[in-house]
Design a protein around this motif. Structure first.
Motif, short mmCIF file in Angstrom:
data_model
loop_
_atom_site.label_atom_id
_atom_site.label_comp_id
_atom_site.label_asym_id
_atom_site.label_seq_id
_atom_site.Cartn_x
_atom_site.Cartn_y
_atom_site.Cartn_z
N LEU A 4 95.47 26.54 13.97
CA LEU A 4 95.48 26.07 15.31
C LEU A 4 94.62 24.70 15.53
N ASP A 5 93.54 24.77 14.94
CA ASP A 5 92.61 23.37 14.95
C ASP A 5 93.59 22.38 14.68
N LEU A 6 93.99 22.44 13.29
CA LEU A 6 94.65 21.47 12.53
C LEU A 6 96.05 21.14 13.61
N ALA A 7 96.71 21.88 14.22
CA ALA A 7 97.81 21.72 14.96
C ALA A 7 97.39 20.85 16.41
N PHE A 8 96.12 21.31 16.74
CA PHE A 8 95.60 20.58 17.97
C PHE A 8 95.04 19.13 17.57
N ALA A 9 94.66 19.00 16.56
CA ALA A 9 94.25 17.92 16.05
C ALA A 9 95.55 16.83 15.89
N ALA A 10 96.57 17.57 15.18
CA ALA A 10 97.62 16.63 14.65
C ALA A 10 98.47 16.07 16.26
N LEU A 11 98.24 17.03 17.32
CA LEU A 11 99.11 16.92 18.29
C LEU A 11 98.36 15.69 19.34
N ALA A 12 97.15 15.73 19.08
CA ALA A 12 96.24 14.82 19.80
C ALA A 12 96.69 13.41 19.89
N ASP A 13 97.46 12.96 18.83
CA ASP A 13 97.62 11.58 18.68
C ASP A 13 99.04 11.12 19.21
N PRO A 14 99.25 10.43 20.15
CA PRO A 14 100.70 10.15 20.74
C PRO A 14 101.82 9.77 19.76
N THR A 15 101.41 9.12 18.86
CA THR A 15 102.53 8.70 17.95
C THR A 15 103.19 9.96 17.15
N ARG A 16 101.88 10.72 16.80
CA ARG A 16 102.66 12.19 16.05
C ARG A 16 103.38 13.10 16.94
N ARG A 17 102.91 12.93 18.46
CA ARG A 17 103.91 13.83 19.44
C ARG A 17 105.16 13.04 19.49
N ARG A 18 105.37 11.98 19.17
CA ARG A 18 106.47 11.23 19.67
C ARG A 18 107.31 11.62 18.22
N ILE A 19 106.79 11.61 17.13
CA ILE A 19 107.40 11.94 15.60
C ILE A 19 107.76 13.71 16.06
N ASP A 38 106.12 0.12 16.39
CA ASP A 38 105.56 -1.15 15.95
C ASP A 38 104.24 -0.99 15.02
N MET A 39 104.58 -0.35 13.79
CA MET A 39 103.79 -0.21 12.74
C MET A 39 104.43 -0.15 11.37
N SER A 40 103.63 -0.21 10.25
CA SER A 40 104.22 -0.11 9.20
C SER A 40 104.76 1.39 8.56
N LEU A 41 105.64 0.96 7.69
CA LEU A 41 106.14 2.31 7.24
C LEU A 41 104.88 3.12 6.66
N ASN A 42 104.07 2.52 6.00
CA ASN A 42 102.77 3.13 5.35
C ASN A 42 101.86 3.65 6.71
N ALA A 43 101.77 3.11 7.60
CA ALA A 43 101.05 3.80 8.65
C ALA A 43 101.78 5.01 9.50
N VAL A 44 102.99 5.07 9.50
CA VAL A 44 103.79 6.15 9.77
C VAL A 44 103.82 7.19 8.83
N SER A 45 103.62 7.06 7.76
CA SER A 45 103.61 7.98 6.56
C SER A 45 102.10 8.74 6.70
N LYS A 46 101.16 7.93 7.04
CA LYS A 46 99.86 8.63 7.13
C LYS A 46 99.85 9.58 8.35
N HIS A 47 100.46 9.25 9.57
CA HIS A 47 101.06 10.27 10.61
C HIS A 47 101.40 11.40 10.19
N VAL A 48 102.68 11.03 9.13
CA VAL A 48 103.57 12.26 8.89
C VAL A 48 102.54 13.29 7.89
N LYS A 49 101.76 12.64 7.04
CA LYS A 49 100.81 13.46 6.39
C LYS A 49 99.86 14.39 7.04
N VAL A 50 99.45 13.89 8.36
CA VAL A 50 98.66 14.81 9.11
C VAL A 50 99.30 15.96 9.73
#
Length: 110
Positions: A4-19, A38-50
């Motif tokens: 639950l904590d991990l889900a809330f932490a992941a959803l706290a970021d607007p980019t991750r919510r859009r994903i 408007d970010m690199s593929l590497n930056a999006v990949s970091k969001h995906v990993k979270v």
């Protein structure tokens, strides 16, 4: 951290919510997910990993392509946790509405 904590932490970021919103419409390649940002593929990949660490997203490899799919179990846990407080807030807001209505009645000339 709990799931639950991990889900809330992941959803706290607007980019991750859009994903997550995009994946709610069906699986997608990582490269396709990155297009509207408007970010690199590497930056999006970091969001995906979270999102993967939280269990919200599952990755599948087909050849060289990586596909992501939304996994609903952590979202169900978030909804269950939040719904516990819905009754509390509804009662508080109803009491506030009653209080404000009484205030308005007292301010009206007789």
């Amino acid at each position: 951290m709990s799931r639950l904590d991990l889900a809330f932490a992941a959803l706290a970021d607007p980019t991750r919510r859009r994903i997550v919103a995009r994946l709610s419409r069906g699986r997608a390649r990582v490269t396709d997910l990155a297009l509207p940002f408007d970010m690199s593929l590497n930056a999006v990949s970091k969001h995906v990993k979270v999102l993967e660490r939280s269990g919200l997203v599952k990755r599948e490899r087909l050849g060289r392509e990586h596909y992501l799919q939304l996994h609903g179990a952590p979202l169900r846990e978030v909804v269950q946790w939040v719904s516990r407080y819905e009754r509390f807030w509804n009662e508080k807001l109803d009491a506030l509405e009653t209080f404000l209505a009484n205030q308005s009645d007292e301010e009206q000339p007789s």
